[in-house]
Design a protein around this motif. Structure first.
Motif, PDB file in Angstrom:
ATOM      1  N   GLY B 299       0.797  -1.219   0.000  1.00 62.20           N
ATOM      2  CA  GLY B 299       0.000   0.000   0.000  1.00 62.20           C
ATOM      3  C   GLY B 299       0.824   1.261   0.000  1.00 62.20           C
ATOM      4  O   GLY B 299       0.287   2.356  -0.202  1.00 62.20           O
ATOM      5  N   GLU B 300       2.135   1.128   0.181  1.00 60.73           N
ATOM      6  CA  GLU B 300       2.949   2.349   0.213  1.00 60.73           C
ATOM      7  C   GLU B 300       3.287   2.819  -1.199  1.00 60.73           C
ATOM      8  O   GLU B 300       3.411   2.025  -2.122  1.00 60.73           O
ATOM      9  CB  GLU B 300       4.222   2.135   1.035  1.00 60.73           C
ATOM     10  CG  GLU B 300       3.914   2.257   2.503  1.00 60.73           C
ATOM     11  CD  GLU B 300       5.091   2.698   3.361  1.00 60.73           C
ATOM     12  OE1 GLU B 300       6.113   3.181   2.831  1.00 60.73           O
ATOM     13  OE2 GLU B 300       4.977   2.555   4.582  1.00 60.73           O
ATOM     14  N   VAL B 301       3.444   4.121  -1.295  1.00 65.56           N
ATOM     15  CA  VAL B 301       3.737   4.744  -2.576  1.00 65.56           C
ATOM     16  C   VAL B 301       5.130   5.339  -2.499  1.00 65.56           C
ATOM     17  O   VAL B 301       5.450   6.057  -1.549  1.00 65.56           O
ATOM     18  CB  VAL B 301       2.705   5.845  -2.895  1.00 65.56           C
ATOM     19  CG1 VAL B 301       3.071   6.561  -4.192  1.00 65.56           C
ATOM     20  CG2 VAL B 301       1.307   5.243  -2.979  1.00 65.56           C
ATOM     21  N   TYR B 302       5.945   5.030  -3.471  1.00 70.51           N
ATOM     22  CA  TYR B 302       7.325   5.514  -3.516  1.00 70.51           C
ATOM     23  C   TYR B 302       7.449   6.432  -4.720  1.00 70.51           C
ATOM     24  O   TYR B 302       7.146   6.028  -5.840  1.00 70.51           O
ATOM     25  CB  TYR B 302       8.297   4.338  -3.624  1.00 70.51           C
ATOM     26  CG  TYR B 302       8.126   3.341  -2.500  1.00 70.51           C
ATOM     27  CD1 TYR B 302       8.939   3.369  -1.372  1.00 70.51           C
ATOM     28  CD2 TYR B 302       7.105   2.387  -2.544  1.00 70.51           C
ATOM     29  CE1 TYR B 302       8.754   2.484  -0.323  1.00 70.51           C
ATOM     30  CE2 TYR B 302       6.913   1.493  -1.500  1.00 70.51           C
ATOM     31  CZ  TYR B 302       7.737   1.544  -0.400  1.00 70.51           C
ATOM     32  OH  TYR B 302       7.544   0.662   0.641  1.00 70.51           O
ATOM     33  N   THR B 303       7.892   7.656  -4.463  1.00 71.96           N
ATOM     34  CA  THR B 303       8.042   8.575  -5.579  1.00 71.96           C
ATOM     35  C   THR B 303       9.514   8.926  -5.749  1.00 71.96           C
ATOM     36  O   THR B 303      10.292   8.888  -4.801  1.00 71.96           O
ATOM     37  CB  THR B 303       7.250   9.877  -5.326  1.00 71.96           C
ATOM     38  OG1 THR B 303       7.648  10.393  -4.065  1.00 71.96           O
ATOM     39  CG2 THR B 303       5.766   9.608  -5.326  1.00 71.96           C
TER      40      THR B 303
END
Lengths: 312, 312
Positions: B299-303
């Protein structure tokens, strides 16, 4: 308790966050069966504490994804868990080919033997039997070849009435087998003691019928007559009955009509279309025809608590 | 922001209640890619708001269930949602046969066209390219034929420095195309205005490499050299390195070694073995070799927020 049903998933079409496709875990007379296996079933089994090692028989109604796409993952997991016992899979013809191809492509060298029982008949047939339970198909009418399944406990032995037996010195332990089987006992004097005096009637054998997916099919009534619990799909409400013809599903009212005509003990409905956010209306519609209705809900356990002796 | 990675699943082997098999959603330069598709991916996509209609390309690393068993369910759901756009699937040879067999058996008459790009090469190759992005395979070493994938933004046009351009009446809108392409401008006097005066350098093109599953494979370093973000599996800690040879997986230290040698911007590790309940130790082990490490978490978002101009 001889019949216990755990609903692992009861929604139609596509898995969603809080909607799980069809799968049920049936415990009947110490047998443990998995019925249908939509995507995510193995996760649901873990969530609701279904022991993986207890499952030796899986029954797949038809090869639509919402009843079947979780099977290959479960079989692979059995392999990862080093299962060695045979696993029996009952389902439509084709299930063997697609399962074996997937196992081959993933080079999943499972150590256990998968015994496929591919079904092609359009008549109800006995497909499994042991000393505890018999399982029959229930031919349904859906867009692809589909069977429901009827699970019937075998009649149980009569229970010994030890206090009464003790009144007769002549009755020995080696006679108990015949007493349990219902036989009278003849004393050496020639007097016959009726079996009913020496034993207590067992519980009536329980039965469960699983019927999903299908359009209204009244000719299944004789097959499922008098079952204790009927799970019957109810994808739509009556207001959308016109969709049943196209998609080959049933309304809640139709499910209840089957239940009523088959004189079942309890009806559980499920396989709700995703268009309904509140499913209480399914129960209300079904109860206009048949009173004892439960809604299938994910994670809920349904037990058959009727305790009527089979005969006295 | 030109690179955004959403982890839909990052665990190995079997789906569990709070452990989801591999799947990632990559947004890069306005392209939307799904990478791997373990069982339950479509549910995770809904949970984390990944738009189904945005996905036109799916990249499958290998045909083990924890990377692949969710694909058929997703394709069926696309059908139920009346998708009409072509869908491109990249993956090992065999993926077409098994997918088409499942669709045939379930009589899922999807209206859209599935274009299979089956991979067999053991060398890195360009498999997709448009004006925004190029995708290359990264041959890995696992128990079955496996590729990682390298996603590279195409170099972007230079940005116009409107204030400076306005100083020159001779420069018209029709000249902007050449300026964006980096060309100098010649005034009618013959004077040349350097492009750097009229434009601003664009962001450096971003790149992302996905490498799972694989044992330590140093020869991928030249392929992934200088990528901004590397996802590399780390199934085990160093203490269980002996299992890597057998299962063809990597340790956290090995993943970090690849990251260091390839001079990547950031390393994300995942695909944790189910034996580890706390995965912080993976980060600690990796950071003994390479500092900029993130743990993949569902569920984590890495930008990728590096904003270094490509050139000035």
């Amino acid at each position: 308790m001889s019949l216990k049903l755990t609903v692992l998933g009861c929604h139609s079409a596509t898995p969603r966050v809080n909607a799980h496709p069809t799968s049920q875990y049936l415990e009947i007379n110490n047998r443990h069966f998995l019925i249908d296996c939509g995507e995510g079933t193995q996760r649901q089994m873990r969530k609701y504490k279904v022991g993986f090692s207890k499952i030796n028989h899986i029954f797949i109604s038809h090869l639509h994804g919402d009843h079947f796409f979780g099977l290959i993952g479960l079989l692979s997991t059995f392999g990862i868990l080093n299962r060695e016992k045979d696993l029996h899979i009952f389902g439509p013809k084709g299930i063997k080919q697609v399962t074996e191809l997937q196992l081959k492509l993933s080079m999943s060298h499972v150590k256990y033997n998968i015994v496929f029982h591919e079904l092609t008949s359009h008549k109800s047939e006995l497909i499994f039997e042991d000393d505890k339970v018999a399982v029959y198909t229930i031919p349904l009418n859906h867009r692809v070849y589909t069977n429901g399944y009827l699970f019937k406990e075998k009649p149980k032995s009569r229970n010994l009435h030890i206090d009464n037996i003790k009144q007769y010195d002549e009755i020995e332990i080696c006679d108990y087998h015949n007493l349990k089987a219902g036989k009278d006992f003849m004393l050496s004097s020639g007097e016959i003691i009726a079996n009913e005096e020496l034993t207590i009637a067992p519980e009536k054998p329980k039965s469960f019928a699983f019927c999903s997916d299908t359009m209204f099919k009244p000719d299944i009534v004789p097959i499922i007559k008098d079952v204790d619990v009927l799970y019957h799909e109810a994808t739509f409400l009556k207001e959308l009955e016109h969709l049943c013809e196209k998609t080959k599903h049933s309304t809640a009212e139709q499910a209840a009509t089957i239940a009523k005509n088959a004189n079942v003990g309890k009806l559980i409905i499920g396989h709700y279309s995703s268009r309904y956010s509140d499913v209480e209306c399914f129960k209300e519609e079904a109860q206009t025809v048949f009173e004892n209705v439960d809604l299938a809900r994910v994670g809920e356990v349904y037990t058959c608590t009727t305790n009527i002796p089979a005969h006295v």
